[in-house]
Write a protein that holds these residues in place. Structure first.
Motif, PDB file in Angstrom:
ATOM      1  N   ARG A 603       0.989  -1.223  -0.025  1.00 46.53           N
ATOM      2  CA  ARG A 603      -0.055   0.092  -0.090  1.00 46.53           C
ATOM      3  C   ARG A 603       0.850   1.298   0.004  1.00 46.53           C
ATOM      4  O   ARG A 603       0.434   2.233  -0.579  1.00 46.53           O
ATOM      5  CB  ARG A 603      -1.108  -0.014   1.155  1.00 46.53           C
ATOM      6  CG  ARG A 603      -2.245  -0.878   1.065  1.00 46.53           C
ATOM      7  CD  ARG A 603      -3.099  -0.929   2.417  1.00 46.53           C
ATOM      8  NE  ARG A 603      -2.501  -1.538   3.458  1.00 46.53           N
ATOM      9  CZ  ARG A 603      -2.804  -1.665   4.654  1.00 46.53           C
ATOM     10  NH1 ARG A 603      -4.291  -1.104   4.890  1.00 46.53           N
ATOM     11  NH2 ARG A 603      -2.301  -2.235   5.509  1.00 46.53           N
ATOM     12  N   ILE A 604       2.009   1.228   0.678  1.00 45.48           N
ATOM     13  CA  ILE A 604       2.951   2.241   0.546  1.00 45.48           C
ATOM     14  C   ILE A 604       3.813   2.602  -0.518  1.00 45.48           C
ATOM     15  O   ILE A 604       3.970   3.527  -1.012  1.00 45.48           O
ATOM     16  CB  ILE A 604       3.980   2.242   2.261  1.00 45.48           C
ATOM     17  CG1 ILE A 604       2.788   2.136   3.165  1.00 45.48           C
ATOM     18  CG2 ILE A 604       4.739   3.639   1.847  1.00 45.48           C
ATOM     19  CD1 ILE A 604       1.927   3.485   3.431  1.00 45.48           C
ATOM     20  N   HIS A 605       4.563   1.247  -1.084  1.00 43.76           N
ATOM     21  CA  HIS A 605       5.625   1.437  -1.907  1.00 43.76           C
ATOM     22  C   HIS A 605       5.125   0.892  -3.404  1.00 43.76           C
ATOM     23  O   HIS A 605       5.854   0.948  -4.344  1.00 43.76           O
ATOM     24  CB  HIS A 605       6.914   0.772  -1.382  1.00 43.76           C
ATOM     25  CG  HIS A 605       7.476   1.417  -0.385  1.00 43.76           C
ATOM     26  ND1 HIS A 605       8.048   2.589  -0.386  1.00 43.76           N
ATOM     27  CD2 HIS A 605       7.480   0.878   1.006  1.00 43.76           C
ATOM     28  CE1 HIS A 605       8.406   2.995   0.874  1.00 43.76           C
ATOM     29  NE2 HIS A 605       8.211   1.815   1.648  1.00 43.76           N
ATOM     30  N   GLY A 606       4.004   0.532  -3.500  1.00 41.33           N
ATOM     31  CA  GLY A 606       3.366   0.010  -4.667  1.00 41.33           C
ATOM     32  C   GLY A 606       3.862  -1.597  -4.862  1.00 41.33           C
ATOM     33  O   GLY A 606       4.399  -2.421  -4.193  1.00 41.33           O
ATOM     34  N   LYS A 607       3.220  -1.998  -6.212  1.00 37.47           N
ATOM     35  CA  LYS A 607       3.267  -3.379  -6.492  1.00 37.47           C
ATOM     36  C   LYS A 607       4.787  -3.890  -6.800  1.00 37.47           C
ATOM     37  O   LYS A 607       5.046  -4.888  -6.468  1.00 37.47           O
ATOM     38  CB  LYS A 607       2.087  -3.562  -7.643  1.00 37.47           C
ATOM     39  CG  LYS A 607       2.189  -5.036  -8.254  1.00 37.47           C
ATOM     40  CD  LYS A 607       1.357  -5.187  -9.522  1.00 37.47           C
ATOM     41  CE  LYS A 607       1.196  -6.578  -9.742  1.00 37.47           C
ATOM     42  NZ  LYS A 607       0.458  -6.735 -11.095  1.00 37.47           N
TER      43      LYS A 607
END
Length: 837
Positions: A603-607
């Motif tokens: 959720r913070i740094h992406g997939k």
């Protein structure tokens, strides 16, 4: 002095101790500076009240304060052992062991450099003899790192740097006290120009003798504490007696360094205690020592500061000039260490690189305190020291201490700010934003459940949720869109968060008592290494630290050599037992971290970052599984026993939780609950004890399971087991080299090896043997043989192998089959066998 008055003064001092910490936080000054200032103010106020006619009513109190029974023995025998013991207990010795070279070099070398730079500088500009000047140098060479370390922690300085400073200061106290004692003997003996060589020759004896006393005292204390294991207060009482008895015995009976004795005693207890004592007892023991050290540290500063007005009564302008000389010489000595020795150690890879701003902070943060004043006081109390030397030692040590506390201590935070060490780097700023975003997401999830349970007004809940959601969206955007952070740094932030989650998981497992205190300590140290390595080396640092956590380092290789060459198996047994526990616990914890990556990090740094971390975590889990499989192959049955113990501990934890729930619900009373938990406690002690790894039993089991020996009866098998020698080899280790003479035959009990002959390779696994052809045909080895997996080999010498060959058809058939596979003439081999028969 009236006991009521003494009690009143001591109680009042505790009130000051209670007020000092909030005051230090409010004024943003080091705690030691506040405590010292309070002590000086009390001493000055008492002197003022005593000698002014305006306050005659307070004269009895002033006289009691100034005549308070304070002498050097109070500091050295009452307070110092407590402080040194607690500081050592609080250090992470396994982390310090990684930096023992810079710590030892800095501690010992720094003390000697400071002693001789200050001593020779004083001898040049004053009337002091060289021995007296060197005594002053030794007294002022000890440092109190509390101020600079606490500030380093508040500005997120490298943890390794803070550890080195703490470790250096601990040993530097011991070295300074030992040197001061040596030069005090020269002064009392009237030797004006001592031989430096003779002084240094006694120094190692003091240190080694103190270490021996501390180790013996700690081993005796641990044995007693283990006997009293079920009685927590008895265990803690023995721990309190340990440092005092070790210190007194070392100083008074043996004539060695009491501080070193206390340090070694605390190290021994810290390394052994968590394995020998119940986890809750060990935790409470540490808490008691933290409180005792807090009181002792504050009291020693206040009481020492009370003496400052008395020790400066006869100061004159010439003394002020000598104090300035001591200040300059001490700073120069510290600078020599920081700007010459530290860079050399860093180039050799023995110390972290210390950036220039940190070096300036360490240089200016070298505060002196109670130990310096205590040593100076001990000189003034000696009847064998000339009066003028007493006066000058007291004034110089006290004046220098005041300078470090009132000038350096009060300006240290300002210096930190001017150096720019109090501002966050772009990476730290991104980490700050990430922490806020992750924390707010957790708060939102928890608040949704809480507000639902409260059954609050829906419109109010909806309005607050909307405002909170806006704040959360902004926090996530700041964490995700920080343009100052490269993609590489985003991965670093994810790895730091992942390692922090691993640390939290270890703590949770320890609180649940799924893993023991000793294992949790090692796992926490590994997690801290991961955090630090990720922070300063990114992905490569995380990977290298993860490899080290598998326990395949130099200590394991050394244990293998001790077993294989000297037949000394205890280190290998201990290390292997610990590795089993660590690897099983790591596997348990690492598997749960995928959910953390999937939830918070994604959720913070992406997939993309999340997928990369998933891959790295899978690789770690695979490495742990491979290491465990290697241990299972080498030590069959032991891993199964360790897993059984984890299951038993988990069951006991759930059982105890159920009893607690029944008590809270009022379904059982305190008496029944106490009886039930005592029963659980007895079974937990058994489950938490480390399973003993007996290498002799392991060898017998390996021989019993070996296919070639299946036909033998138990008696013959037992005799064969005694003849066989177990050899453990790691991946890549060379077992035999081409053209070398070989007088043994090797049976692969577990793992796999690779033979390379004339460009061709064969792989041998469990049940195979090698080395027999060269032995039988009386020729040097024609193959290079190396392990390609962690392997256990059973080794039989030439004489015993020939006897086995005559008696075992299975072994004969195996030799024939091996010869045919390699194209060796069977008839020629049989002729050789007949000749040898």
């Amino acid at each position: 002095m009236d006991i009521i008055l003494v009690t009143t003064i001591v109680a009042s001092l505790f009130l000051l101790i209670g007020a000092a910490e909030p005051l230090a936080n409010y004024l943003r000054l080091p705690y030691a500076v506040i405590i010292a200032c309070l002590g000086i103010l009390i001493g000055v106020a008492a002197t003022f009240f005593l000698y002014t006619p305006l306050t005659d009513a307070l004269n009895p109190v002033a006289e009691a304060i100034l005549a308070f029974p304070i002498n050097s023995n109070v500091f050295l025998y009452v307070f110092l052992p407590t402080l040194v013991f607690q500081v050592t207990l609080g250090l992470n010795l396994r982390r310090l062991a990684d930096d023992w070279v810079p710590i030892l070099v800095l501690a010992v070398v720094a003390v000697f450099v400071a002693t001789f730079v200050v001593g020779y500088a004083l001898a040049l500009v004053s009337t002091l003899t060289l021995s007296a000047a060197l005594l002053v140098g030794a007294i002022v060479s000890t440092t109190d790192p509390s101020a600079v370390v606490s500030i380093f922690r508040s500005i997120s300085a490298p943890r390794r740097l803070a550890r080195i400073i703490e470790g250096e200061s601990l040993l530097n106290d011991a070295a300074a006290i030992a040197l001061a004692a040596l030069f005090l003997e020269f002064v009392m003996s009237g030797v004006p120009d001592p031989s430096v060589q003779s002084a240094l020759a006694r120094f190692p004896v003091l240190l080694l003798g103190g270490a021996a006393v501390g180790w013996v005292a700690a081993r005796i204390a641990i044995w007693i504490m283990a006997l009293f294991g079920r009685y927590e207060q008895a265990v803690i009482s023995v721990s309190i007696a340990l440092p005092y008895l070790a210190y007194i015995f070392a100083e008074q009976s043996v004539g060695t360094s009491g501080v070193i004795a206390v340090v070694v005693a605390a190290m021994t207890l810290q390394l052994t205690g968590p394995r020998r004592l119940p986890p809750l007892t060990w935790k409470n023991l540490l808490e008691v020592w933290n409180l005792l050290a807090h009181w002792a540290g504050a009291l020693i500063f206040i009481l020492a500061a009370l003496l400052i007005p008395r020790m400066l009564e006869t100061i004159n302008w010439q003394d002020l000039g000598l104090i300035i000389v001591v200040v300059i010489a001490a700073i120069v000595a510290r600078a020599l260490i920081l700007y010459l020795l530290l860079p050399i150690l860093a180039r050799l890879g023995l110390s972290p690189v210390v950036e220039r701003p940190y070096r300036v902070a360490i240089l200016w943060g070298g505060l002196r305190g109670a130990v310096t004043l205590s040593l100076a006081l001990s000189v003034t109390e000696s009847v064998a020291v000339p009066v003028e030397i007493k006066r000058q030692v007291a004034i110089l040590a006290t004046g220098f201490t005041l300078f470090t506390l009132l000038v350096q201590g009060t300006t240290l935070r300002w210096v930190i700010k001017r150096l720019g060490l109090d501002s966050l780097s772009p990476l730290d700023t991104a980490l700050y934003n990430q922490v806020i975003a992750v924390a707010l997401q957790t708060v939102r999830e928890d608040m949704a459940r809480v507000t639902e349970n409260y059954d609050l007004n829906r419109d109010t809940v909806r309005t607050e949720a909307k405002q909170f959601g806006e704040r959360l969206d902004m926090a996530v955007k700041l964490a995700d869109d920080n343009t100052d952070v490269l993609d590489r740094d985003r991965v670093t932030l994810g790895l730091i968060a992942l390692a922090s989650a691993e640390r939290d998981a270890v703590l949770a497992r320890f609180k649940e008592r799924t893993i023991s205190a000793a294992l949790s300590e090692r796992l926490l140290a590994d997690a801290d290494n991961l955090i630090e390595a990720s922070r300063y080396a990114g992905r490569s640092g995380y990977k290298s630290s993860a490899r080290r956590s598998l326990g395949q380092g130099r200590w394991l290789r050394l244990a293998f050599r001790l077993h294989n060459r000297l037949r000394f198996s205890k280190p290998l047994s201990n290390i292997t037992a610990t590795r089993f526990g660590l690897l099983l616990s790591q596997r348990l914890i690492l598997r749960d971290l995928h959910a953390f990556i999937k939830g918070r990090i994604r959720r913070i740094h992406g997939k993309r970052v999340a997928e990369l971390l998933h891959t790295m975590l899978d690789n770690r889990i695979e490495a742990v599984e491979q290491a465990l499989e290697g241990l299972r192959l080498q030590f069959p049955g032991y891993a199964e026993e360790m897993e059984r113990r984890i299951i038993r501990r988990t069951a006991l934890r759930l059982e105890e939780r159920e009893y607690d729930t029944l008590l809270e619900d009022g379904l059982i009373g305190e008496e029944v609950h106490s009886a039930l938990t005592q029963d659980v406690g007895g079974r937990r002690d058994e489950a938490e004890a480390t399973a003993r790894l007996d290498l002799a039993i392991q060898k017998t089991e390996l021989v019993r399971q070996f296919p070639l020996f299946a036909e033998m009866d138990d008696a013959v098998l037992g005799r064969l087991a005694k003849s066989l020698v177990t050899r453990y080899v790691d991946v890549g280790e060379m077992i035999l080299r081409r053209e070398n003479a070989n007088k043994s035959v090797y049976f692969v009990a577990s793992g796999a090896v690779e033979l390379e002959v004339a460009g061709q390779t064969w792989r041998l696994g469990r049940g195979d043997m090698f080395g027999q052809m060269g032995l039988l045909m009386k020729r040097p080895t024609r193959a290079d043989v190396r392990a390609i997996a962690p392997s256990t080999l059973l080794v039989l010498d030439e004489y015993r192998f020939l006897r086995l060959l005559k008696r075992s058809d299975a072994v004969k058939n195996a030799v024939d089959q091996s010869a045919r596979t390699r194209g060796i003439s069977i008839e020629h081999l049989k002729e050789d066998l007949m000749k040898q028969g």
